[in-house]
Design a protein around this motif. Structure first.
Motif, short mmCIF file in Angstrom:
data_model
loop_
_atom_site.label_atom_id
_atom_site.label_comp_id
_atom_site.label_asym_id
_atom_site.label_seq_id
_atom_site.Cartn_x
_atom_site.Cartn_y
_atom_site.Cartn_z
N TRP A 91 54.53 -2.90 24.02
CA TRP A 91 53.71 -1.69 24.06
C TRP A 91 54.04 -0.85 25.29
N GLY A 92 54.32 -1.53 26.40
CA GLY A 92 54.70 -0.81 27.61
C GLY A 92 55.98 -0.02 27.41
N TRP A 93 56.97 -0.63 26.76
CA TRP A 93 58.22 0.08 26.51
C TRP A 93 58.02 1.26 25.56
N VAL A 94 57.21 1.07 24.53
CA VAL A 94 56.94 2.18 23.61
C VAL A 94 56.32 3.34 24.39
N SER A 95 55.34 3.03 25.22
CA SER A 95 54.68 4.07 26.00
C SER A 95 55.65 4.73 26.98
N TYR A 96 56.44 3.93 27.69
CA TYR A 96 57.41 4.50 28.63
C TYR A 96 58.40 5.42 27.91
N ILE A 97 58.87 5.03 26.76
CA ILE A 97 59.84 5.85 26.03
C ILE A 97 59.20 7.17 25.60
N LEU A 98 57.96 7.11 25.13
CA LEU A 98 57.27 8.35 24.75
C LEU A 98 57.06 9.25 25.97
N HIS A 99 56.63 8.64 27.09
CA HIS A 99 56.47 9.42 28.32
C HIS A 99 57.81 9.99 28.78
N LEU A 100 58.87 9.21 28.63
CA LEU A 100 60.20 9.68 29.03
C LEU A 100 60.63 10.89 28.21
N LEU A 101 60.38 10.86 26.91
CA LEU A 101 60.69 12.01 26.07
C LEU A 101 59.95 13.26 26.54
N VAL A 102 58.69 13.09 26.87
CA VAL A 102 57.88 14.22 27.36
C VAL A 102 58.41 14.70 28.70
N LEU A 128 49.03 6.23 33.35
CA LEU A 128 47.84 7.07 33.25
C LEU A 128 47.67 7.95 34.49
N ARG A 129 47.86 7.38 35.67
CA ARG A 129 47.75 8.16 36.90
C ARG A 129 48.82 9.25 36.96
N SER A 130 50.02 8.93 36.48
CA SER A 130 51.10 9.92 36.49
C SER A 130 50.73 11.13 35.64
N VAL A 131 50.20 10.90 34.46
CA VAL A 131 49.82 12.00 33.56
C VAL A 131 48.64 12.78 34.14
N SER A 133 57.41 18.56 37.16
CA SER A 133 58.11 17.92 36.04
C SER A 133 59.13 16.90 36.54
N ILE A 134 59.86 17.25 37.60
CA ILE A 134 60.83 16.31 38.17
C ILE A 134 60.10 15.10 38.75
N ARG A 137 58.54 9.34 38.27
CA ARG A 137 57.53 8.29 38.12
C ARG A 137 57.79 7.44 36.87
N ILE A 138 58.16 8.08 35.79
CA ILE A 138 58.40 7.34 34.55
C ILE A 138 59.64 6.46 34.70
N VAL A 139 60.72 7.00 35.25
CA VAL A 139 61.94 6.21 35.43
C VAL A 139 61.69 5.06 36.40
N ARG A 140 60.98 5.33 37.49
CA ARG A 140 60.66 4.26 38.45
C ARG A 140 59.88 3.14 37.76
N GLY A 141 58.91 3.51 36.94
CA GLY A 141 58.13 2.50 36.22
C GLY A 141 58.99 1.71 35.25
N MET A 142 59.90 2.39 34.57
CA MET A 142 60.78 1.69 33.61
C MET A 142 61.68 0.69 34.34
N ILE A 143 62.18 1.07 35.50
CA ILE A 143 63.03 0.16 36.27
C ILE A 143 62.22 -1.07 36.70
N ALA A 144 61.01 -0.85 37.18
CA ALA A 144 60.16 -1.97 37.60
C ALA A 144 59.83 -2.87 36.41
N MET A 145 59.53 -2.28 35.25
CA MET A 145 59.20 -3.09 34.08
C MET A 145 60.41 -3.92 33.65
#
Length: 130
Positions: free
Chosen positions: A22-33, A76-79, A108-109, A114-122
Motif C-alpha cells: 500500500w505504501g508503494w501504491v501511495s508513493y507512486i500516485l504521489h510521485l505522478l502528482v 500526509l504531512r507533505s500534501v 512543487s520541487i 519529499r516523495i522521492v526521499r520517502g521512496m528511497i527510505a521505504m
C-alpha cells in the motif's frame, strides 16, 4: 525520558508486506502528482492525489506502531504543507497574471523531493523522521 522512542507493536509479516504494498501504491500516485506539478502542462488529475490521500488516511491506523507509520504520516504531512504553501502563495500567482509563479515551482520541487526521499527510505526499509 527520551521522546524519540517510538512504541513498536508486534505485527505479522503478512501485515508488514501489505503495508509495504500500500505504501508503494501511495508513493507512486504521489510521485505522478509531484512530477505533474513540476513539468508544465503535465498536471495529473486531482483524483489521483485524492486516491493517494485516502489510502494514507485509511491505512495509517494499520501501520501504527510499525516503521511504516512514519511513511504514511510523511506523505500526509507533505500534501498538507504543500497545500498550505500553495494557498499562502496564491497572490503571487495572481500577480503573474496566471502565467508563472516561482513560489509554486519551488513548492512543487520540494514536494517531489519529499516523495522521492520517502521512496528511497521505504526501499531501504527505514522509517522517516517524525
Amino acid at each position: 525520558m527520551n521522546d524519540d522512542i517510538v512504541e513498536v507493536r508486534a505485527v505479522d509479516q503478512a501485515t508488514l508486506d501489505g503495508l509495504q504494498a500500500w505504501g508503494w501504491v501511495s508513493y507512486i500516485l504521489h510521485l505522478l502528482v509531484a512530477i505533474g506539478a513540476v513539468i508544465p502542462g503535465a498536471q495529473i488529475s486531482v483524483l489521483v492525489l485524492v486516491v493517494a490521500l485516502v489510502i494514507d488516511l485509511v491505512k495509517r491506523s494499520d501501520a501504527r506502531g510499525t516503521w511504516h507509520e512514519s511513511h504514511f504520516s510523511w506523505r500526509l504531512r507533505s500534501v498538507i504543507w504543500a497545500g498550505v504553501l500553495y494557498v499562502v502563495t496564491f497572490p503571487f500567482f495572481l500577480l503573474g497574471l496566471f502565467l508563472f509563479n516561482p513560489a509554486w515551482v519551488l513548492i512543487s520541487i520540494w514536494f517531489l523531493y519529499r516523495i522521492v526521499r520517502g521512496m528511497i527510505a521505504m526501499n531501504k526499509y527505514e522509517p522517516l523522521p517524525q
